[in-house]
Design a protein around this motif. Structure first.
Motif, PDB file in Angstrom:
ATOM      1  N   ASP A 203       0.828  -1.206   0.000  1.00 27.03           N
ATOM      2  CA  ASP A 203       0.000   0.000   0.000  1.00 27.03           C
ATOM      3  C   ASP A 203       0.867   1.262   0.000  1.00 27.03           C
ATOM      4  N   ARG A 209       0.270  -5.842   1.992  1.00 26.82           N
ATOM      5  CA  ARG A 209      -1.104  -6.164   2.366  1.00 26.82           C
ATOM      6  C   ARG A 209      -1.554  -7.526   1.847  1.00 26.82           C
ATOM      7  N   TRP A 291      -8.067  -1.773  -5.366  1.00 28.54           N
ATOM      8  CA  TRP A 291      -7.342  -1.106  -4.285  1.00 28.54           C
ATOM      9  C   TRP A 291      -6.524   0.057  -4.817  1.00 28.54           C
ATOM     10  N   GLU A 294      -8.970   2.856  -5.308  1.00 21.70           N
ATOM     11  CA  GLU A 294      -9.314   3.438  -4.003  1.00 21.70           C
ATOM     12  C   GLU A 294      -8.228   4.395  -3.530  1.00 21.70           C
ATOM     13  N   GLU A 295      -6.981   3.977  -3.614  1.00 17.27           N
ATOM     14  CA  GLU A 295      -5.889   4.839  -3.165  1.00 17.27           C
ATOM     15  C   GLU A 295      -5.814   6.108  -3.995  1.00 17.27           C
ATOM     16  N   CYS A 301      -8.403   2.232   1.662  1.00 19.43           N
ATOM     17  CA  CYS A 301      -7.997   1.062   0.888  1.00 19.43           C
ATOM     18  C   CYS A 301      -8.506  -0.195   1.575  1.00 19.43           C
ATOM     19  N   THR A 302      -9.238  -1.018   0.843  1.00 15.52           N
ATOM     20  CA  THR A 302      -9.846  -2.225   1.412  1.00 15.52           C
ATOM     21  C   THR A 302      -8.987  -3.467   1.183  1.00 15.52           C
ATOM     22  N   ALA A 303      -7.692  -3.276   0.936  1.00 16.92           N
ATOM     23  CA  ALA A 303      -6.809  -4.413   0.659  1.00 16.92           C
ATOM     24  C   ALA A 303      -6.860  -5.428   1.790  1.00 16.92           C
TER      25      ALA A 303
END
Length: 323
Positions: A203, A209, A291, A294-295, A301-303
């Motif tokens: 990440d 992650r 992900w 998202e970042e 971040c839902t990693a």
């Protein structure tokens, strides 16, 4: 970039239809209006360009004007995220990362000093070995000629900066090794055993992650044709060692291992980008494309590492048609 829309540019898109489909599926899950730009040297002959919303022509990655051309496309089209897909793309873009940042685009590329290591297989072996990561014994041509008994014959040879299975050779005796090669080569013990690709996601804070290995059951043109996801603690340990050895590695990367009954898995190369087999990881639940979106959008971040083991991929030939 608005809260619910994004524009991405996939560079050297070529046949990366599956990668673009992964980004589109991720955008649907996130309720993002995604517009995909794809570039290539000859976009009219690139399948990924044909399925993109917009196709762009770019010079070769090794052309001096390459990074400037990509940057110009970013400015003209208000691109939010740039995703290179081949190794030669990486360094020219990384050297221009500040210009891309000023243009408001996230460049999915690790820093240039990281690329200097992973793009040089000899240097990769040295850096990883120093960090305790298992790698094959590796010699240069001069070292091999000076001390041929340091490796077990036959030996495996490959370009130090090669990719896509280019230039691979096997030599049975030192007498069979040419005195010169068209490019720098490395020489290693020949390992015959299972080969894994391990896709990882690091990440924005440098935290590893996700680690998702897949067994490369069949390979064509340097990319996995048949594969299956496997959970392997030893491969996760290796991934953690790589991230420790390369603390500035960011985003999506993958590495390959070969193993035998004596030495176990050894890292043979690292790719600081989306690998050709990434769609298998995505289908198994390791949705790196999501992900990354998202970042880029500033969302949490839902990693995670809760992907499915035993997911199989069997690739087949398909076609894109353009009238």
């Amino acid at each position: 970039m608005s809260q619910n829309s994004m524009r991405i540019l996939v560079c050297s898109a070529g046949r990366r239809v599956g990668l673009i489909q992964c980004f589109r599926s991720a955008a649907e899950r996130l309720n993002i209006d995604l517009k995909v730009y794809a570039s290539d040297l000859v976009p009219d002959e690139a399948a990924a360009c044909a399925i993109a919303d917009v196709a762009l022509k770019m010079p070769r990655s090794d052309a001096p004007e390459y990074a400037a051309a990509v940057l110009q496309a970013v400015k003209e089209n208000a691109i939010d995220l740039v995703v290179p897909t081949i190794d030669p793309d990486l360094k020219p873009l990384a050297l221009a990362h500040e210009e891309f940042a000023r243009a408001g685009a996230r460049l999915h590329v690790s820093p240039a000093h990281v690329l200097d290591i992973v793009r040089d297989k000899r240097l990769t072996a040295e850096v990883l070995a120093a960090a305790g990561v298992p790698v094959p014994s590796t010699l240069s041509l001069d070292e091999l000629r000076a001390t041929p008994d340091r490796l077990n014959w036959p030996v495996f040879a490959k370009p130090s900066g090669g990719s896509a299975s280019r230039g691979l050779q096997v030599f049975d005796r030192i007498e069979d090794v040419p005195t010169e090669f068209p490019e720098p080569m490395i020489f290693q013990n020949l390992v015959r055993g299972p080969e894994f690709t391990v896709n990882i996601f690091v990440d924005a804070d440098g935290v590893l992650r996700t680690v998702i290995p897949h067994l490369r059951k069949s390979i064509r043109a340097g990319e996995v044709e048949k594969g299956v996801t496997r959970r392997r603690q030893d491969l996760r340990d290796i991934a953690e060692g790589i991230v420790s050895a390369l603390p500035d590695l960011r985003g999506v990367a993958c590495f390959q291992t070969l193993e035998d009954d004596i030495h176990g898995p050894c890292v043979i190369e690292i790719n600081a980008r989306f690998g050709g087999g990434y769609p298998l990881a995505d289908h198994a639940g390791a949705t790196f494309a999501q992900w990354l979106l998202e970042e880029t959008m500033g969302r949490p971040c839902t990693a995670h590492d809760n992907w499915r083991e035993g997911v199989r991929m069997m690739r087949y030939d398909s076609a894109v048609y353009v009238d």
